[in-house]
Motif scaffolding. Structure first.
Motif, PDB file in Angstrom:
ATOM      1  N   ALA A   1       0.801  -1.221   0.000  1.00 25.76           N
ATOM      2  CA  ALA A   1       0.000   0.000   0.000  1.00 25.76           C
ATOM      3  C   ALA A   1       0.835   1.272   0.000  1.00 25.76           C
TER       4      ALA A   1
ATOM      5  N   SER B   1       2.664   2.117  11.081  1.00 30.68           N
ATOM      6  CA  SER B   1       2.211   0.801  10.624  1.00 30.68           C
ATOM      7  C   SER B   1       2.335  -0.190  11.780  1.00 30.68           C
ATOM      8  N   THR B   2       1.206  -0.613  12.299  1.00 28.61           N
ATOM      9  CA  THR B   2       1.241  -1.585  13.391  1.00 28.61           C
ATOM     10  C   THR B   2       1.818  -2.896  12.883  1.00 28.61           C
ATOM     11  N   LEU B   3       1.270  -3.336  11.758  1.00 32.29           N
ATOM     12  CA  LEU B   3       1.640  -4.661  11.235  1.00 32.29           C
ATOM     13  C   LEU B   3       3.140  -4.791  10.977  1.00 32.29           C
ATOM     14  N   HIS B   4       3.660  -3.887  10.189  1.00 34.02           N
ATOM     15  CA  HIS B   4       5.069  -4.017   9.804  1.00 34.02           C
ATOM     16  C   HIS B   4       6.012  -3.680  10.958  1.00 34.02           C
TER      17      HIS B   4
ATOM     18  N   ASP C   1       3.660   7.051  15.809  1.00 33.26           N
ATOM     19  CA  ASP C   1       2.285   6.634  15.537  1.00 33.26           C
ATOM     20  C   ASP C   1       1.350   7.522  16.335  1.00 33.26           C
ATOM     21  N   ILE C   2       0.161   7.716  15.820  1.00 35.85           N
ATOM     22  CA  ILE C   2      -0.841   8.522  16.525  1.00 35.85           C
ATOM     23  C   ILE C   2      -1.343   7.770  17.757  1.00 35.85           C
TER      24      ILE C   2
ATOM     25  N   ASP D   1       1.091  12.878  14.738  1.00 37.56           N
ATOM     26  CA  ASP D   1       0.715  12.663  13.343  1.00 37.56           C
ATOM     27  C   ASP D   1       1.990  12.483  12.527  1.00 37.56           C
ATOM     28  N   VAL D   2       2.027  11.411  11.742  1.00 35.48           N
ATOM     29  CA  VAL D   2       3.265  11.068  11.058  1.00 35.48           C
ATOM     30  C   VAL D   2       3.636  12.078   9.970  1.00 35.48           C
TER      31      VAL D   2
HETATM   32  P1  NAD Z   1      -1.766  -0.926  10.321  1.00 35.64           P
HETATM   33  O1  NAD Z   1      -3.032  -1.069  11.061  1.00 35.64           O
HETATM   34  O2  NAD Z   1      -0.723  -1.930  10.474  1.00 35.64           O
HETATM   35  O3  NAD Z   1      -1.141   0.515  10.692  1.00 35.64           O
HETATM   36  C1  NAD Z   1      -1.744   1.748  10.592  1.00 35.64           C
HETATM   37  C2  NAD Z   1      -1.119   2.570  11.717  1.00 35.64           C
HETATM   38  O4  NAD Z   1      -1.138   3.922  11.404  1.00 35.64           O
HETATM   39  C3  NAD Z   1      -1.849   2.414  13.043  1.00 35.64           C
HETATM   40  O5  NAD Z   1      -0.941   2.070  14.050  1.00 35.64           O
HETATM   41  C4  NAD Z   1      -2.458   3.790  13.286  1.00 35.64           C
HETATM   42  O6  NAD Z   1      -2.551   4.141  14.636  1.00 35.64           O
HETATM   43  C5  NAD Z   1      -1.482   4.664  12.568  1.00 35.64           C
HETATM   44  N1  NAD Z   1      -1.996   5.957  12.161  1.00 35.64           N
HETATM   45  C6  NAD Z   1      -3.176   6.249  11.604  1.00 35.64           C
HETATM   46  N2  NAD Z   1      -3.240   7.574  11.316  1.00 35.64           N
HETATM   47  C7  NAD Z   1      -2.057   8.123  11.698  1.00 35.64           C
HETATM   48  C8  NAD Z   1      -1.510   9.423  11.647  1.00 35.64           C
HETATM   49  N3  NAD Z   1      -2.191  10.435  11.108  1.00 35.64           N
HETATM   50  N4  NAD Z   1      -0.275   9.608  12.124  1.00 35.64           N
HETATM   51  C9  NAD Z   1       0.417   8.598  12.690  1.00 35.64           C
HETATM   52  N5  NAD Z   1      -0.066   7.349  12.751  1.00 35.64           N
HETATM   53  C10 NAD Z   1      -1.275   7.101  12.253  1.00 35.64           C
HETATM   54  O7  NAD Z   1      -2.185  -0.838   8.824  1.00 35.64           O
HETATM   55  P2  NAD Z   1      -1.395  -0.597   7.486  1.00 35.64           P
HETATM   56  O8  NAD Z   1       0.055  -0.470   7.658  1.00 35.64           O
HETATM   57  O9  NAD Z   1      -2.158   0.544   6.893  1.00 35.64           O
HETATM   58  O10 NAD Z   1      -1.716  -1.880   6.672  1.00 35.64           O
HETATM   59  C11 NAD Z   1      -1.400  -3.194   6.998  1.00 35.64           C
HETATM   60  C12 NAD Z   1      -1.236  -4.009   5.733  1.00 35.64           C
HETATM   61  O11 NAD Z   1      -2.333  -3.864   4.852  1.00 35.64           O
HETATM   62  C13 NAD Z   1       0.014  -3.568   4.945  1.00 35.64           C
HETATM   63  O12 NAD Z   1       0.676  -4.695   4.450  1.00 35.64           O
HETATM   64  C14 NAD Z   1      -0.550  -2.751   3.843  1.00 35.64           C
HETATM   65  O13 NAD Z   1       0.292  -2.767   2.696  1.00 35.64           O
HETATM   66  C15 NAD Z   1      -1.860  -3.470   3.572  1.00 35.64           C
HETATM   67  N6  NAD Z   1      -2.827  -2.570   2.923  1.00 35.64           N
HETATM   68  C16 NAD Z   1      -3.126  -1.370   3.471  1.00 35.64           C
HETATM   69  C17 NAD Z   1      -3.991  -0.526   2.779  1.00 35.64           C
HETATM   70  C18 NAD Z   1      -4.277   0.842   3.319  1.00 35.64           C
HETATM   71  O14 NAD Z   1      -4.642   1.687   2.556  1.00 35.64           O
HETATM   72  N7  NAD Z   1      -4.108   1.105   4.619  1.00 35.64           N
HETATM   73  C19 NAD Z   1      -4.572  -0.919   1.616  1.00 35.64           C
HETATM   74  C20 NAD Z   1      -4.277  -2.179   1.129  1.00 35.64           C
HETATM   75  C21 NAD Z   1      -3.400  -2.985   1.783  1.00 35.64           C
END
Ligand code: NAD
Length: 703
Positions: A525, A635-638, A656-657, A679-680
């Protein structure tokens, strides 16, 4: 009157609820009707008198709970083991019970360790068997049962009580003749239920209902075919009748206000059937112990309480033998203590957890125990799971350092031309015949509290920094990144797509361009939305300059993916002049290695996205090697994936927020992880601006 039935009771002359030491007493202080209590007690006394010999101990003014004589101690073959009450309010009772037993010519014994022990309340013989059930947790300690097991020629089975309402074993557990048992399963932990089930056949045990348990049906006396209880539901009554018991009700509502009923009011003076059945050979108990020690900043970092909490939470006990406290902030402390566990398996589990927080096994240190792998990809039972911390292993009397340290692996031991080697391997990569370390012997973990070296930046000493301190955090981080760049170190960025959605992409691109990023890890993503932004000016269909949705923009990310696929990949898109800016563009032109790990929710994916997750994990692990700093952006996951595969000593910073990412990493042992909660997008702008200013000053020769 049956002479072998002899009991000790205490008149409720001074009985009342005068303090709160169990949940039943709450709201009942001063509420006991003493004349009703006396009538109820006399009714019980009369009922028992027809079945055995009742002796009385003198009630003492100011000791309202002395009426619950069962807690005074435990008798066995002419020996009286006096109680040591958990709560100070009851401790004075001991001297009066002990004097009474001394006058009756019982031999008086005390437990070796002086551990808390509440008599027959927590120690019940299985009639006719040399088997003593030992309740522990809320009142009696496990160490007390260890001591009892060493004194008596009986098998002692420890049972952990996990519901404060059932604070003594006799409130929820009633052993009966012919190997029968009533019990309330919800009052026990899983392992205790296993122990009960392995000792009493299924047809011989009856699980009482909530109604029975909460009305103290198990807190009963069985005597020559009579079952005397405060209460029994119809189901329990029928069960007891099918076992040829005659059920006699003895209501004791005034005593239930204090959390006691029939059994609590009676202490058995003999257990004739147990003595008759005792065997010459000393039967075993599963209770076991191990001496361990911890050294380091135990007090000022809260490690000592972490260690002791870990022991208690696992249903084990500790006995501290020595605690030497460092006199100054830079002097370490040392604590030597024993862990007492209900069984060897639990002991291993808790020791493994303790090793993770830096505890070491003491005397009799032996070589690590290894077991051969029987099938590829399957670890032997009892394998030791690794942490992120540097680990030493004792093999053939020598200590060797484990290599490839990471979390949630196992240790494989082998030979090399230079001698014994040990390294971390993921379970899926084990091969038949590999020798894997099992148990906890011969393992030393060097965890974070041992030393004050490598103290993180000021702002990172607390796990979560507040929003107000973000600027200070950026300042410190910029200094650190500059230093790493100057020293040709490596900075790894882990980033989620939020980086792009918040407008942080342009600033991350600046960081790459100016040499502050040496590896990029993320998912499909981040690359998709970065490329969508570079090609179409949107991220997830939102115009990032104006912050508004674009008509048809929800399909922009698909168009972006399609364009890249048409080019043959991101690198090709850059070469063909299709992709001309952004995070991925900068990675390609600056030769920054990256890995995009696939996920089930990925659209496309982009040709570079690694959809084989095992390969992706391996690529991540490879790219992390040698990193000095890992900056994890939204990104929590990664972030958690990376945290688990990173050895201790590498700076981990989560931006992270939500503070939970940093806390989750800390929970998993990545204690060096610090969080910047903000905010990142804003964070990246501040950071890139700060580093650009540094670059300008360096270029102008300003230091
Ligand atoms: P995630 O849940 O792992 O992480 C999102 C993180 O961002 C959370 O910890 C959240 O608290 C934080 N966050 C949200 N808004 C913020 C801000 N303004 N400032 C700082 N932190 C903020 O999700 P992910 O990394 O989005 O996705 C996990 C998997 O899904 C990845 O492999 C990704 O490639 C895939 N994926 C994601 C999307 C998408 O658009 N999010 C779409 C398709 C696939």
């Amino acid at each position: 009157m049956k002479s072998e039935n002899a009991f000790l009771m205490c008149e409720p002359q001074f009985y009342g609820v005068e303090y709160v030491i169990n949940p039943w007493m709450k709201g009942n202080v001063g509420c006991v009707d003493r004349s009703v209590a006396m009538q109820q007690w006399k009714h019980l006394h009369a009922t028992l008198s027809s079945l055995g010999e009742i002796k009385l101990v003198q009630p003492i003014y100011g000791l309202p709970d002395m009426v619950f004589s069962a807690n005074g101690g435990l008798t066995y073959e002419g020996v009286f083991i006096s109680s040591y009450y958990r709560y100070p309010q009851r401790r004075p009772e001991t001297q009066y019970f002990t004097s009474w037993f001394r006058e009756q010519r019982f031999r008086i014994a005390e437990l070796r360790s002086g551990a808390t022990f509440e008599g027959e309340g927590d120690a019940l013989f299985q009639p006719g068997r040399p088997l003593l059930w030992g309740g522990y947790g809320p009142r009696t300690s496990l160490a007390a049962h260890r001591d009892l097991a060493q004194m008596f020629e009986v098998e002692l089975v420890p049972l952990r009580l996990i519901d404060e309402r059932f604070y003594h074993l006799d409130t929820c557990f009633c052993p009966l003749p012919e190997d029968r048992l009533l019990y309330y399963p919800q009052a026990f932990d899983h392992e205790s239920l296993d122990a009960i089930h392995s000792h009493i056949p299924a047809g011989n045990r009856f699980e009482v209902s909530d109604a029975d348990a909460l009305n103290f049906a198990c807190n009963a006396m069985d005597l020559d075919g009579r079952f005397i209880t405060n209460f029994a539901t119809e189901a329990l009554r029928q069960k007891l009748e099918s076992w040829d018991f005659e059920v006699t009700a003895c209501p004791l509502s005034e005593f239930i206000r204090a959390g006691g009923s029939v059994k609590c009011l009676v202490l058995r003076l003999s257990h004739p059937l147990v003595a008759a059945a005792a065997t010459a050979a000393r039967p075993a108990t599963s209770i076991c112990e191990r001496e361990v020690m911890a050294e380091g900043h135990l007090l000022d970092r809260g490690v000592a309480s972490q260690i002791l909490d870990c022991v208690k939470e696992a249903g084990c006990d500790f006995e501290i033998h020595s605690l030497n406290v460092g006199q100054r902030h830079d002097q370490p402390s040392a604590m030597r203590f024993s862990v007492v566990a209900p069984g060897p398996q639990r002991l291993d589990t808790v020791l493994e957890r303790l090793l993770r927080i830096g505890v070491r096994l003491t005397e009799g240190e032996s070589d690590a125990r290894v077991t051969r792998v029987q099938s590829d990809g399957v670890a032997p039972w009892g394998f030791y799971g690794t942490t992120i911390y540097p680990t030493d292993l004792r093999v053939k009397g020598e200590w060797v350092r484990v290599s490839d340290q990471r979390m949630d692996g196992v240790i494989v031991v082998g030979d090399s031309p230079d001698g014994v080697i040990a390294h971390c391997v993921l379970i899926r990569n084990l091969k038949k015949g590999d020798e894997v370390v099992c148990g906890v012997e011969g393992i030393r973990i060097h965890s974070h509290h041992e030393t004050r070296e490598h103290e993180p930046f000021g702002f990172m000493t607390s796990p979560v920094s507040s929003e107000r301190r973000v600027e200070a955090a950026v300042e410190d981080l910029a200094w650190e990144m500059l230093r790493i760049r100057e020293q040709k170190g490596r900075i790894v960025i882990v980033a989620g797509p939020v980086v792009i959605h918040t407008g942080g992409g342009a600033h991350l691109a600046r960081l790459i361009r100016t040499g502050y990023v040496h590896t990029l890890l993320g998912g499909n993503a981040i690359a998709v939305h970065d490329i969508e932004n570079a090609l179409l000016g949107t991220s997830l269909g939102i115009d990032l300059k104006r912050g508004s949705a674009i008509h048809g923009g929800h399909q922009h990310h698909l168009r972006a993916i399609n364009i890249i696929r048409a080019c043959g990949g991101i690198a090709e898109a850059v070469q063909q002049g299709v992709l001309r800016h952004g995070v991925m563009y900068e990675c390609i032109v600056n030769h920054i290695p990256f890995c995009l790990a696939g996920s089930i929710r990925d659209d496309g994916p982009l040709p570079e996205t690694q959809m084989n997750l095992i390969t992706a994990q391996e690529e991540y692990a490879q790219l992390i090697k040698g990193a000095n700093l890992i900056l994890m952006l939204a990104s929590t996951l990664h972030s958690i994936g990376v945290g688990n595969m990173t050895p201790a000593g590498v700076r981990l910073i989560a931006v992270d927020i939500n503070p939970s990412v940093g806390l989750k990493l800390a929970d998993r042992g990545s204690a060096e992880c610090s969080s910047i909660v903000t905010d990142v997008g804003l964070f990246l702008r501040l950071l890139a601006d700060r580093l650009e200013a540094e670059n300008r000053s360096s270029a102008a020769g300003v230091k």
